[in-house]
Scaffold this motif. Structure first.
Motif, PDB file in Angstrom:
ATOM      1  N   GLN A   1       0.819  -1.209   0.000  1.00  0.00           N
ATOM      2  CA  GLN A   1       0.000   0.000   0.000  1.00  0.00           C
ATOM      3  C   GLN A   1       0.856   1.264   0.000  1.00  0.00           C
ATOM      4  O   GLN A   1       0.398   2.332   0.411  1.00  0.00           O
ATOM      5  CB  GLN A   1      -0.931   0.002   1.211  1.00  0.00           C
ATOM      6  CG  GLN A   1      -1.892  -1.175   1.202  1.00  0.00           C
ATOM      7  CD  GLN A   1      -2.855  -1.162   2.376  1.00  0.00           C
ATOM      8  OE1 GLN A   1      -3.369  -0.119   2.756  1.00  0.00           O
ATOM      9  NE2 GLN A   1      -3.105  -2.326   2.953  1.00  0.00           N
ATOM     10  N   VAL A   2       2.094   1.161  -0.436  1.00  0.00           N
ATOM     11  CA  VAL A   2       2.990   2.332  -0.436  1.00  0.00           C
ATOM     12  C   VAL A   2       2.343   3.464  -1.225  1.00  0.00           C
ATOM     13  O   VAL A   2       1.830   3.265  -2.315  1.00  0.00           O
ATOM     14  CB  VAL A   2       4.384   1.991  -0.994  1.00  0.00           C
ATOM     15  CG1 VAL A   2       4.307   1.384  -2.373  1.00  0.00           C
ATOM     16  CG2 VAL A   2       5.272   3.237  -1.035  1.00  0.00           C
ATOM     17  N   PHE A   3       2.349   4.656  -0.616  1.00  0.00           N
ATOM     18  CA  PHE A   3       1.619   5.752  -1.240  1.00  0.00           C
ATOM     19  C   PHE A   3       2.270   7.109  -0.998  1.00  0.00           C
ATOM     20  O   PHE A   3       2.676   7.797  -1.932  1.00  0.00           O
ATOM     21  CB  PHE A   3       0.176   5.754  -0.719  1.00  0.00           C
ATOM     22  CG  PHE A   3      -0.657   6.894  -1.241  1.00  0.00           C
ATOM     23  CD1 PHE A   3      -1.141   6.861  -2.529  1.00  0.00           C
ATOM     24  CD2 PHE A   3      -0.924   8.001  -0.443  1.00  0.00           C
ATOM     25  CE1 PHE A   3      -1.888   7.909  -3.023  1.00  0.00           C
ATOM     26  CE2 PHE A   3      -1.671   9.054  -0.934  1.00  0.00           C
ATOM     27  CZ  PHE A   3      -2.155   9.002  -2.220  1.00  0.00           C
ATOM     28  N   THR A   4       2.398   7.470   0.278  1.00  0.00           N
ATOM     29  CA  THR A   4       2.688   8.860   0.604  1.00  0.00           C
ATOM     30  C   THR A   4       3.986   9.382   0.001  1.00  0.00           C
ATOM     31  O   THR A   4       4.009  10.463  -0.577  1.00  0.00           O
ATOM     32  CB  THR A   4       2.713   9.053   2.132  1.00  0.00           C
ATOM     33  OG1 THR A   4       1.574   8.400   2.662  1.00  0.00           O
ATOM     34  CG2 THR A   4       2.677  10.501   2.495  1.00  0.00           C
ATOM     35  N   THR A   5       5.071   8.607   0.135  1.00  0.00           N
ATOM     36  CA  THR A   5       6.351   9.136  -0.364  1.00  0.00           C
ATOM     37  C   THR A   5       6.260   9.421  -1.862  1.00  0.00           C
ATOM     38  O   THR A   5       6.682  10.480  -2.322  1.00  0.00           O
ATOM     39  CB  THR A   5       7.502   8.149  -0.113  1.00  0.00           C
ATOM     40  OG1 THR A   5       7.074   6.842  -0.465  1.00  0.00           O
ATOM     41  CG2 THR A   5       7.960   8.191   1.314  1.00  0.00           C
ATOM     42  N   ALA A   6       5.693   8.475  -2.605  1.00  0.00           N
ATOM     43  CA  ALA A   6       5.603   8.678  -4.049  1.00  0.00           C
ATOM     44  C   ALA A   6       4.664   9.826  -4.375  1.00  0.00           C
ATOM     45  O   ALA A   6       4.938  10.643  -5.255  1.00  0.00           O
ATOM     46  CB  ALA A   6       5.131   7.405  -4.736  1.00  0.00           C
ATOM     47  N   TYR A   7       3.564   9.919  -3.636  1.00  0.00           N
ATOM     48  CA  TYR A   7       2.597  10.985  -3.888  1.00  0.00           C
ATOM     49  C   TYR A   7       3.256  12.348  -3.698  1.00  0.00           C
ATOM     50  O   TYR A   7       3.075  13.261  -4.499  1.00  0.00           O
ATOM     51  CB  TYR A   7       1.416  10.829  -2.933  1.00  0.00           C
ATOM     52  CG  TYR A   7       0.336  11.865  -3.095  1.00  0.00           C
ATOM     53  CD1 TYR A   7      -0.527  11.815  -4.181  1.00  0.00           C
ATOM     54  CD2 TYR A   7       0.182  12.892  -2.172  1.00  0.00           C
ATOM     55  CE1 TYR A   7      -1.523  12.761  -4.329  1.00  0.00           C
ATOM     56  CE2 TYR A   7      -0.810  13.839  -2.311  1.00  0.00           C
ATOM     57  CZ  TYR A   7      -1.659  13.778  -3.391  1.00  0.00           C
ATOM     58  OH  TYR A   7      -2.634  14.722  -3.542  1.00  0.00           O
ATOM     59  N   VAL A   8       4.051  12.454  -2.644  1.00  0.00           N
ATOM     60  CA  VAL A   8       4.667  13.737  -2.332  1.00  0.00           C
ATOM     61  C   VAL A   8       5.895  14.003  -3.206  1.00  0.00           C
ATOM     62  O   VAL A   8       6.088  15.098  -3.709  1.00  0.00           O
ATOM     63  CB  VAL A   8       5.058  13.803  -0.836  1.00  0.00           C
ATOM     64  CG1 VAL A   8       5.844  15.058  -0.534  1.00  0.00           C
ATOM     65  CG2 VAL A   8       3.820  13.731   0.030  1.00  0.00           C
TER      66      VAL A   8
END
Lengths: 304, 490, 297
Positions: free
Chosen positions: A234-241
């Motif tokens: 569910q990796v999300f935040t780092t890539a999103y930012v």
């Protein structure tokens, strides 16, 4: 509590079971109230075309069929995510364990070190992101400047198709402080007398690590492994930012694509079906891990 | 009109049936709570329920932004409208996706009034996400002619207006006069064509060994966003879709040539993608860009920089001009305009209060209220950053002409000459700009993503510009077809 | 690289053939550890140093290249400026209330469930456990819309309830984690108590909880940090500013196309310094806690 004292009418096993259910009740209430409904709703939504602004419409398996037959972004984002999971999870477990072993030493100011190692886990992502842009900056960033000292020309990191994922993995590893704390707590559960016994048997450090620390730590490591897998899918935040999925979608992870479908393209039904595919995949992997666990995870409580 | 209303109604009914789908879980939750904690619902719930006496003010939900300006402004609004109170919410990140807003709307609980970007406006207006306001305009004699034409066209879908435009912005070309003088170029004359840029850029480059430390021109502006491609395509005569809005055209020649030109500029004068991208990488966090740092000599940026660049005392950013164009398009004036808009929720019962607010917020009264707070904040900013000279307060231009005139008289008339010139350039360019809503059409969200993908794929040499644009075109066309099909079947 | 956790007193007793070299060896070892610690601390503390340094910079210095580490001039005004845009003291209190609810849930509700999962046999227990673990595999964001609807029905939108009640009823992550720790506690310790007729609740309270102090300290810290930094939950379920949390408050410095980096970093610093202090004070519990040796012997 005293009403447990009178003569038990139930058998011991039944009483134990009843107690078990009672202890699980608070969580069970939360589960029934706040989880099962939304989960069921998202499952139903997976069979609907629901674009938020228009009424939901039953479409059967159409979303799933499109995902598997006519959506190369689905395959690509799953591929990106698998890459991330396969590289990040083992490194994460290893780094967290090594850090915990290091910080379990008696050294001057160890309390300060523990706090400092934990810092990246609590710095707000917006504050951390800017710093990382600069650490990874290819020309004068920290990493490439250091590499240049040993005559290595570093990659473009976030601007490169091949190095963008490793860059994000590096970033995530830097937040290993959280897992480190779990291992650190786990290490405290290793009884001293086992080390003493091993020492008397003439075991060296490596042997003591291998035969005492590792088995006693295995429930903790198992936990970290299972959780890392679940979380990495569910990796999300780092890539999103950091990248918004770029460059050229090389960091478009599964959740990023799901988010895009749900909140940018407003395709809630499609996003729900994506969520369920992810769920099945991760569940299968987790069950396998639980099956394999009996081979390497040692539970003190189950020995007696 | 009637058609739209009836569609909106079915939307409401569907919302209810959706709700009943989920009602079970709510019932379970209610039971659970009664059993476990006995938590009473929030006290404000009781106050909301009907039976408010007629004098009692009506509370409306407005999701906008929460900051000292909006709060100050709403205070003035409520003083002037004792019959309305406002509960202010924040939309969160709002240009390319608003999870908070989308979640609330999907649950049938959207705010009465909200602040929307025009990037995706048509896509959502066509799906009845907003209430049409023609009836209100007509009743209150609000003249569309008093607004700038571009934004109004943006908010109009099939002849019906769906919101009131609040702010707008376009692009300029900036150049650093000091750098021009150093390079022996006339600081008063900026590039007018791509050929001019190609001639000037290498002269403005500054080297340190084999490394470029100052770039004459990099096409990546504004940094951190991903719609750069659009302006270059427009400069080359590109249009994003056919007149009828059914065919996406971003893989046509003007687009491919524009992207090729950008790639060429980077390879030829920017030290290649590796150097240029890594240089820009450090500025991904936007607010202080390399032009402001004196590390890029020419760039395209927008009118929102009028006040911002004034905070860099050493930056000689005087040179501003219209967007340069390609040789094929010589003499043409191109620009695109975007900005924010207020809309009413199609399901709300508080239409009158929402409309009252919308009329107010586009007017001079708002400009005055926002200016009063804004000027104080600007002064505080100058003091905080220890900047020399008088604070330069350059508020964002409104779309409503009388409000604009008021802003010019009240705030821009006292600013230094260069700010006045830049404002005039904005006003000129707004007359020939194309709105971002019109550009994006019905598959807006896909289109902005398509721009980003094509740009990155071409720059990283993953694909040729033609291939990259073909791929993005295919994505957008697919979404466009689906959108039209959906529209016509409902 | 791999060193076991040779705890001081024990290595004192070390019996080693090359006893002559031992002082030197120990010195090298200690030195090596010290170097590793310093190096690691440098890498891991970087963001904090950067954040604090940026919180004292003027905007025009923040993106200067090469990076400036020591601000010139020092802009102390970034800190008071924070309060113009966000009443951090109010947000601090709100966040604290929510975070304490999370800690309560993690320490009490979750440990109760974890005890059941690790010790009490009941039909279907392991199935329930897997259901609980699988709860973590459903992406939170697809549950947002139904959850919102549910909380709206309960009139919970723009209250703290969506952020506190579910957490107080237990979170799978902490239950799973505590279960793993409880499984390492030897059974014998409570068998005597069972024979004495103590209830399970009593055993949980008087034997397991004290023994699991490091684990409880860990979940307490984790749940606190999670609530402290959570952005999605407050973003979706809170509307009015009076109820905002610190992480939402940071949004006040990010405008469209513009971020006030100085005040943003000042606010971030204010947000995490209290946490660092709490952590610093709590961290000794991670290593203290269990004196299993004594109990065993």
């Amino acid at each position: 509590m005293t009403n447990a004292q009178p003569k038990p009418r139930l058998t011991n096993a039944a009483r134990e079971a009843l107690t078990c259910y009672l202890f699980l009740l608070p969580w069970g209430i939360g589960f029934l109230a706040f989880v099962i409904g939304p989960v069921a709703a998202s499952f139903v939504l997976g069979f609907m075309d629901y674009e938020i602004v228009t009424p939901a419409r039953w479409v059967g398996l159409a979303n799933y069929i499109e995902l598997f037959t006519d959506d190369q972004r689905f395959r690509m984002s799953m591929g990106n995510t698998l890459y991330y999971v396969l590289v990040f999870v083992p490194l994460h477990v290893i780094v967290a364990t090594l850090l915990a072993l290091l910080l379990n030493q008696k050294a001057r100011g160890i309390a300060v070190y523990r706090t400092l190692f934990y810092v990246p886990s609590i710095v707000p992502i917006v504050a951390g992101a800017i710093l990382w842009v600069w650490i990874l900056q290819p020309e004068w960033g920290l990493i490439n400047s250091t590499l240049r000292l040993v005559k290595i020309e570093g990659p473009l990191w976030l601007a490169s198709l091949t190095w963008s994922k490793p860059a994000l993995i590096l970033m995530a590893l830097w937040g290993s402080g959280a897992a480190m704390i779990i291992v650190l707590a786990g290490l405290q559960g290793v009884p001293q007398h086992l080390y003493e016994a091993a020492e008397i048997d003439g075991a060296n450090r490596w042997q003591r690590f291998q035969h005492v620390t590792l088995p006693m730590l295995s429930p903790t490591l198992f936990f970290i492994l299972v959780l890392s897998v679940i979380a990495s899918f569910q990796v999300f935040t780092t890539a999103y930012v950091m990248t918004g999925g770029g460059p050229a979608e090389s960091t478009l992870f599964y959740m990023l694509y799901l988010y895009r479908r749900a909140f940018v393209l407003l395709d809630m039904g499609y996003a729900a079906s994506m969520a369920w595919i992810l769920f099945v995949a991760v569940l299968a992997l987790t069950l396998v891990q639980f099956k394999l666990a009996s081979r390497w995870v040692y539970y003190e409580a189950e020995q007696s | 009109m009637t058609r739209v209303n009836s569609v909106a109604k079915t939307g409401v009914q569907e919302g209810i049936s959706r709700r009943s789908l989920l009602k079970n879980s709510a019932a379970v939750a209610g039971l659970a709570l009664a059993a476990s904690a006995c938590v009473a619902p929030g006290p404000e719930a009781a106050g909301d329920e009907g039976m408010a006496a007629s004098q009692e003010p009506v509370d409306i939900q407005i999701w906008w932004r929460i900051n000292p300006t909006t709060e100050g402004v709403l205070q003035v609004f409520q003083e002037q409208h004792p019959d309305i109170t406002v509960s202010l919410g924040d939309l969160g990140e709002a240009v390319y996706g608003t999870p908070k807003y989308v979640t609330a709307v999907a649950a049938g609980k959207g705010p009465d009034v909200s602040y929307q970007n025009r990037h995706t406006f048509r896509q959502f207006a066509s799906r009845n996400l907003y209430r049409p306001i023609e009836d209100l305009l007509e009743r209150d004699n609000v003249d569309k002619g008093n607004f700038m034409a571009g934004p109004i066209a943006d908010l109009t879908w099939q002849g019906t207006l769906y919101g009131l435009p609040h702010t707008a912005g376009t692009r300029y070309f900036f150049w650093n006069r000091t750098h021009f003088e150093e390079a022996g170029l006339d600081p008063d004359v900026g590039p007018e064509t791509w050929d001019d840029i190609m001639e000037m850029a290498p002269q403005l480059n500054k080297m340190e060994g084999d490394r470029i430390v100052r770039y004459g021109f990099l096409p990546h502006f504004p940094p951190g966003l991903s719609d750069q491609l659009l302006i270059y395509a427009m400069e080359n005569g590109g249009v994003s879709q056919s007149e009828d809005g059914r065919t996406n055209l971003i893989n046509t020649d003007p687009w491919v040539e524009a992207l090729e030109w950008c790639v060429h500029m980077i390879d030829e004068f920017g030290g290649g993608n590796a150097a240029a991208s890594s240089f820009m990488e450090g500025f991904a966090g936007q607010p202080v860009d390399p032009f402001a740092q004196g590390q890029v000599s020419m760039c395209s940026y927008g009118n929102w920089m009028i006040g911002r660049y004034a905070k860099f005392p050493d930056l000689d950013y005087d040179g501003t001009g219209l967007m340069p164009v390609s040789a094929a398009n010589e003499g043409a004036q191109v620009n695109w305009s975007c900005g924010w808009t207020f809309v009413i929720d199609p399901n709300t019962e508080l239409v009158e209060q929402g409309w009252e607010f919308m009329k107010w917020v586009i007017s001079e009264k708002y400009v005055r209220a926002a200016g009063t707070v804004g000027l104080e904040l600007e002064k505080a900013e100058w003091a905080r950053q220890q900047l020399p000279g008088e604070p330069i307060f350059a508020p964002t231009p409104p779309v409503y002409q009388p409000a604009m005139q008021f802003m010019l008289d009240e705030y821009y008339s006292v600013l230094p000459e260069r700010q006045k010139i830049m404002m005039q350039r904005y006003l000129d360019s707004e007359t020939f700009s194309v709105g971002c809503g019109q550009i994006a059409g019905l598959a807006a969200a896909e289109l902005w993503i398509g721009f980003k993908n094509a740009w990155e794929s071409a720059l990283t040499k993953k694909q040729t510009p033609q291939e990259a644009l073909d791929a993005s075109h295919a994505d957008v066309q697919k979404a466009l077809d689906a959108a039209w099909e959906n529209l016509e079947s409902s | 690289m791999i060193r076991d956790q040779a705890i001081g007193p024990q290595s004192e007793r070390e019996i080693h053939p090359g006893a002559r070299w031992q002082p030197l060896r120990r010195l090298l070892e200690r030195g090596g550890i010290q170097i590793l610690l310093v190096l690691g601390a440098l890498i891991f503390a970087l963001p904090f140093v950067w954040m604090v340094s940026t919180s004292l910079k003027a905007d025009r210095q923040i993106f200067a290249f090469p990076p400036i580490w020591v601000p010139d001039p020092f802009i102390w005004g970034n800190f008071p400026a924070v309060f113009i845009y966000a009443p951090m003291h109010l947000y601090f209190f709100n966040t604290l209330v929510i975070a304490l609810a999370h800690v309560f849930g993690a320490v009490f509700t979750c440990s109760l469930a974890a005890y059941a999962f690790s010790r009490l046999r009941a039909p279907g227990r392991d199935l329930i456990f897997m259901v609980m673990v699988s709860q973590m595999m459903i992406p939170y964001i697809v549950m947002l819309v139904p959850l919102y609807l549910l909380f709206a029905e309960l009139e919970w939108i723009d209250t703290f309830y969506p952020l506190t009640i579910p957490a107080m009823l237990g979170t799978p992550f902490y239950i799973f984690m505590l279960r793993q720790f409880f499984l390492t506690i030897p059974m014998e310790l409570e068998e005597a108590a069972i024979i004495d007729g103590a209830t399970r609740l009593r055993i949980w309270w008087t034997i397991i909880l004290p023994l699991a102090k490091p684990a409880l300290a860990t979940v307490a810290i984790f749940s606190f940090m999670f609530a402290w930094n959570d952005f999605t939950g407050p973003l979706i379920f809170l509307n009015t500013r009076e109820k905002f949390t610190l992480s939402l408050g940071l949004q006040a410095f990010m405008f469209e196309r513009r971020t006030m980096w100085g005040p943003l970093m000042a606010a971030s610093t204010m947000m995490i310094v209290p946490i660092l202090i709490v952590f610093f004070l709590a961290q000794k519990h991670f290593i203290q806690g269990i004196a299993l040796t004594g109990i065993k012997a």
